[in-house]
Design an enzyme around this catalytic site. Structure first.
Site, PDB file in Angstrom:
ATOM      1  N   HIS A  27      -1.419  -5.887 -10.526  1.00 25.80           N
ATOM      2  CA  HIS A  27      -0.179  -5.587 -11.240  1.00 25.80           C
ATOM      3  C   HIS A  27      -0.095  -6.283 -12.593  1.00 25.80           C
ATOM      4  CE1 HIS A  27       1.911  -4.389  -7.173  1.00 25.80           C
ATOM      5  NE2 HIS A  27       1.096  -3.459  -7.636  1.00 25.80           N
ATOM      6  N   CYS A  35       0.544  -4.028 -27.640  1.00 22.81           N
ATOM      7  CA  CYS A  35       1.333  -3.078 -28.419  1.00 22.81           C
ATOM      8  C   CYS A  35       1.236  -1.706 -27.754  1.00 22.81           C
ATOM      9  CB  CYS A  35       0.792  -3.014 -29.843  1.00 22.81           C
ATOM     10  SG  CYS A  35       1.497  -1.633 -30.772  1.00 22.81           S
TER      11      CYS A  35
HETATM   12  C1  BJW Z   1       6.161 -16.009   2.133  1.00 21.54           C
HETATM   13  C2  BJW Z   1       6.658 -17.267   1.789  1.00 21.54           C
HETATM   14  C3  BJW Z   1       5.787 -18.362   1.932  1.00 21.54           C
HETATM   15  C4  BJW Z   1       8.224 -15.824   1.470  1.00 21.54           C
HETATM   16  N1  BJW Z   1       4.533 -18.152   2.385  1.00 21.54           N
HETATM   17  N2  BJW Z   1       4.932 -15.830   2.559  1.00 21.54           N
HETATM   18  C5  BJW Z   1       8.404   6.284  -2.199  1.00 21.54           C
HETATM   19  C6  BJW Z   1       7.498   6.124  -1.160  1.00 21.54           C
HETATM   20  C7  BJW Z   1       6.245   5.547  -1.384  1.00 21.54           C
HETATM   21  C8  BJW Z   1       5.862   5.109  -2.651  1.00 21.54           C
HETATM   22  C9  BJW Z   1       6.772   5.274  -3.659  1.00 21.54           C
HETATM   23  C10 BJW Z   1       8.010   5.848  -3.442  1.00 21.54           C
HETATM   24  N3  BJW Z   1       8.690   5.855  -4.624  1.00 21.54           N
HETATM   25  C11 BJW Z   1       7.903   5.287  -5.572  1.00 21.54           C
HETATM   26  C12 BJW Z   1       6.735   4.950  -4.996  1.00 21.54           C
HETATM   27  C13 BJW Z   1       5.593   4.296  -5.663  1.00 21.54           C
HETATM   28  C14 BJW Z   1       5.881   2.855  -5.962  1.00 21.54           C
HETATM   29  C15 BJW Z   1       6.229   2.145  -4.644  1.00 21.54           C
HETATM   30  O1  BJW Z   1       5.378   1.736  -3.901  1.00 21.54           O
HETATM   31  N4  BJW Z   1       7.505   1.947  -4.385  1.00 21.54           N
HETATM   32  C16 BJW Z   1       7.945   1.361  -3.096  1.00 21.54           C
HETATM   33  C17 BJW Z   1       8.803   0.147  -3.385  1.00 21.54           C
HETATM   34  C18 BJW Z   1       8.637   2.421  -2.295  1.00 21.54           C
HETATM   35  N5  BJW Z   1       4.665   2.322  -6.557  1.00 21.54           N
HETATM   36  C19 BJW Z   1       4.408   2.451  -7.845  1.00 21.54           C
HETATM   37  O2  BJW Z   1       5.176   2.967  -8.633  1.00 21.54           O
HETATM   38  C20 BJW Z   1       3.064   1.921  -8.292  1.00 21.54           C
HETATM   39  N6  BJW Z   1       2.365   2.876  -9.057  1.00 21.54           N
HETATM   40  C21 BJW Z   1       2.025   4.084  -8.563  1.00 21.54           C
HETATM   41  O3  BJW Z   1       2.323   4.435  -7.445  1.00 21.54           O
HETATM   42  O4  BJW Z   1       1.279   4.835  -9.458  1.00 21.54           O
HETATM   43  C22 BJW Z   1       0.996   6.197  -9.103  1.00 21.54           C
HETATM   44  C23 BJW Z   1       2.038   7.046  -9.764  1.00 21.54           C
HETATM   45  C24 BJW Z   1       1.963   7.236 -11.113  1.00 21.54           C
HETATM   46  C25 BJW Z   1       2.904   8.060 -11.721  1.00 21.54           C
HETATM   47  C26 BJW Z   1       3.939   8.612 -10.986  1.00 21.54           C
HETATM   48  C27 BJW Z   1       4.030   8.371  -9.612  1.00 21.54           C
HETATM   49  C28 BJW Z   1       3.053   7.571  -9.003  1.00 21.54           C
HETATM   50  C29 BJW Z   1       3.245   0.700  -9.184  1.00 21.54           C
HETATM   51  C30 BJW Z   1       3.878  -0.421  -8.478  1.00 21.54           C
HETATM   52  C31 BJW Z   1       4.123  -1.583  -9.458  1.00 21.54           C
HETATM   53  C32 BJW Z   1       4.854  -2.729  -8.803  1.00 21.54           C
HETATM   54  N7  BJW Z   1       5.322  -3.616  -9.807  1.00 21.54           N
HETATM   55  C33 BJW Z   1       5.989  -4.848  -9.426  1.00 21.54           C
HETATM   56  C34 BJW Z   1       6.494  -5.554 -10.699  1.00 21.54           C
HETATM   57  C35 BJW Z   1       5.321  -6.177 -11.453  1.00 21.54           C
HETATM   58  C36 BJW Z   1       5.723  -6.744 -12.757  1.00 21.54           C
HETATM   59  C37 BJW Z   1       6.705  -7.892 -12.641  1.00 21.54           C
HETATM   60  O5  BJW Z   1       6.606  -8.785 -11.804  1.00 21.54           O
HETATM   61  O6  BJW Z   1       7.601  -7.928 -13.457  1.00 21.54           O
HETATM   62  O7  BJW Z   1       5.074  -5.672  -8.696  1.00 21.54           O
HETATM   63  S1  BJW Z   1       7.326  -4.603  -8.263  1.00 21.54           S
HETATM   64  C38 BJW Z   1       7.011  -6.047  -7.311  1.00 21.54           C
HETATM   65  O8  BJW Z   1       6.617  -5.676  -5.967  1.00 21.54           O
HETATM   66  C39 BJW Z   1       5.778  -6.711  -7.961  1.00 21.54           C
HETATM   67  C40 BJW Z   1       5.004  -7.150  -6.747  1.00 21.54           C
HETATM   68  O9  BJW Z   1       3.634  -7.349  -7.083  1.00 21.54           O
HETATM   69  C41 BJW Z   1       5.230  -6.036  -5.772  1.00 21.54           C
HETATM   70  C42 BJW Z   1       4.982  -6.419  -4.329  1.00 21.54           C
HETATM   71  O10 BJW Z   1       5.902  -7.387  -3.911  1.00 21.54           O
HETATM   72  P1  BJW Z   1       5.430  -8.573  -2.943  1.00 21.54           P
HETATM   73  O11 BJW Z   1       4.427  -9.407  -3.637  1.00 21.54           O
HETATM   74  O12 BJW Z   1       5.036  -8.023  -1.626  1.00 21.54           O
HETATM   75  O13 BJW Z   1       6.761  -9.458  -2.860  1.00 21.54           O
HETATM   76  P2  BJW Z   1       8.035  -9.318  -1.870  1.00 21.54           P
HETATM   77  O14 BJW Z   1       9.129 -10.085  -2.471  1.00 21.54           O
HETATM   78  O15 BJW Z   1       8.310  -7.913  -1.529  1.00 21.54           O
HETATM   79  O16 BJW Z   1       7.556 -10.035  -0.529  1.00 21.54           O
HETATM   80  C43 BJW Z   1       7.359 -11.427  -0.457  1.00 21.54           C
HETATM   81  C44 BJW Z   1       6.851 -11.785   0.923  1.00 21.54           C
HETATM   82  O17 BJW Z   1       6.543 -13.157   0.935  1.00 21.54           O
HETATM   83  C45 BJW Z   1       7.873 -11.536   2.040  1.00 21.54           C
HETATM   84  O18 BJW Z   1       7.242 -10.824   3.098  1.00 21.54           O
HETATM   85  C46 BJW Z   1       8.245 -12.952   2.501  1.00 21.54           C
HETATM   86  O19 BJW Z   1       8.534 -13.029   3.895  1.00 21.54           O
HETATM   87  C47 BJW Z   1       6.989 -13.709   2.158  1.00 21.54           C
HETATM   88  N8  BJW Z   1       7.133 -15.173   1.927  1.00 21.54           N
HETATM   89  N9  BJW Z   1       7.917 -17.178   1.404  1.00 21.54           N
HETATM   90  C48 BJW Z   1       4.087 -16.950   2.689  1.00 21.54           C
HETATM   91  N10 BJW Z   1       6.139 -19.682   1.652  1.00 21.54           N
HETATM   92 ZN    ZN Z   2       0.320  -1.960 -32.802  1.00 14.97          ZN
END
Ligand code: BJW
Ligand code: ZN
Length: 257
Positions: free
Chosen positions: A120, A128
C-alpha cells in the site's frame, strides 16, 4: 487457541526454509501508530471515502494533505517495536524470509528487515500526479497547504494506495511468489478485510504453507488458519523468534554457536 507456539509449529520452525510474514496496522500499534478499524481506529473518527480515495483528494486536497501531514509527523517520531525487531532477527536465521506489509510506515525497514514488499505504498514518499517527479517529506512538509511540483506545477500526492487504486505490480507479483513458496506464513495484526491484500494468506495456505495468525482478536481469516496465537505481536513474535533460535541451535544473530 493460545499465545505460545504448539509442538507442531516448533517442528515447522525447525525445518522451514522459508518464512513469510504478512503484516497490518496491528504490528505498529505498539509503536504508537493508530490502527484503522475498531473503536480506537482511524476510521472511527474519519470516513475513508473522505480521506483515502482519489475522489476525496480531487474534492478537497487541502483536507487530505492536512491529514497526511499530521500522520507523517507522528510516524517520523516513532520507533519499531519488539514485533518488528523479531521479524528482522528471523531474517538473519532463515534462508528465505520476506515481509509483505500493508503498512506505509516504513518500520520494518527501520527495524532491519531487508526483503520487504510494501503493498500500500510508503508515507515517506510522494510524487507529482502530472509528471511523476518524486519528492521526499522534507520538501512537501516544508510547503504550506497543498504542495505543488517544482517541475510542472502539478499537485503532489502521497505515494500510498487509496481505495479503488491498483496495488504496485512488482510488489504484488513478488508477494504472491513469496506466499506460494512459504513453509510457514504468519498473518500478523491485520483485520484481513481489505482486498486484494487479504487474499495473500489464502494463497499461501492453498500452496501448502502452515498458516499462523497473530492478533489479539479473531478475524475472518481465523477459521482457515492452522494456528491462532492470540495476543499482541510485540509479545508473541519475540517468543516465536526465541523458539526458532532454540529449535535451530543458533545464536540470536543467526550464526552457529
Ligand atoms: C493487533 C494489535 C497488536 C491491534 N498486535 N494485532 C466490496 C467488497 C470487496 C472489495 C471491495 C468492495 N468495495 C471496494 C472494494 C475494494 C477495496 C476493499 O477491499 N475494500 C474493503 C474495505 C471492502 N480495495 C481496494 O480498493 C484496493 N484496490 C483495489 O481493489 O484495486 C482494484 C480496483 C481498481 C479500480 C476499481 C476497483 C478495484 C486498494 C486498497 C487500499 C487500502 N488503502 C488503505 C490506506 C492506505 C494509505 C493510508 O494509510 O493512508 O490501506 S485502507 C487501510 O486498510 C490501509 C491498510 O493497509 C488496510 C488494511 O488495514 P489493516 O492493516 O488490516 O488494519 P485494521 O485496522 O483493519 O486492523 C488492525 C488489526 O490489528 C486488527 O485485527 C486488530 O485486532 C489488530 N491489532 N493491536 C497485533 N498489538
Ligand atoms: Zn510535476
Amino acid at each position: 487457541m493460545s499465545a505460545a507456539p504448539s509442538p507442531a509449529l516448533s517442528d515447522r520452525l525447525r525445518s522451514a526454509t522459508s518464512i513469510v510474514a504478512f503484516t497490518g496496522a496491528g504490528i505498529s500499534a505498539e509503536s504508537g501508530v493508530p490502527t484503522f478499524r475498531g473503536p480506537e481506529g482511524i476510521w472511527a473518527k474519519f470516513k475513508p471515502e473522505e480521506l483515502a480515495s482519489m475522489d476525496a483528494f480531487i474534492r478537497n486536497p487541502a483536507l487530505v494533505w492536512e491529514w497526511y501531514a499530521h500522520r507523517k509527523k507522528i510516524i517520523a517520531g516513532i520507533r519499531p517495536n519488539p514485533g518488528h525487531d523479531a521479524l528482522a532477527r528471523m531474517e538473519e536465521i532463515i534462508p528465505h524470509c520476506a515481509v509483505i506489509t500493508q503498512n506505509i510506515d516504513n518500520l520494518h525497514r527501520r527495524a532491519g528487515s531487508r526483503t520487504v514488499y510494501e503493498l500500500h505504498g510508503n508515507i515517506e514518499r510522494n510524487y507529482c500526479m502530472k509528471c511523476g517527479t518524486a519528492y521526499g517529506n522534507d520538501v512537501v512538509l516544508g510547503k504550506p497547504g497543498v504542495p505543488e511540483c517544482e517541475q510542472c506545477g502539478g499537485l503532489i500526492r502521497p505515494d500510498v494506495v487509496w481505495f479503488g487504486e491498483m496495488l504496485p505490480e512488482e510488489e504484488w507479483d513478488a508477494s504472491i511468489r513469496a506466499a506460494e513458496g512459504a513453509d510457514i506464513f504468519l498473518s500478523i495484526g491485520t483485520s484481513a478485510l481489505v482486498y486484494p491484500a487479504a487474499s495473500i494468506p489464502r494463497v499461501a495456505k492453498q500452496s501448502g504453507a502452515y498458516l499462523v495468525e497473530i492478533n489479539p482478536e479473531p478475524t475472518p481469516l481465523t477459521p482457515l488458519v492452522d494456528e491462532f496465537l492470540q495476543g499482541p505481536s510485540g509479545t508473541i513474535l519475540p517468543l516465536l523468534c526465541d523458539e526458532l533460535v532454540r529449535v535451530r541451535g543458533v545464536s540470536t544473530t543467526g550464526k552457529q554457536p
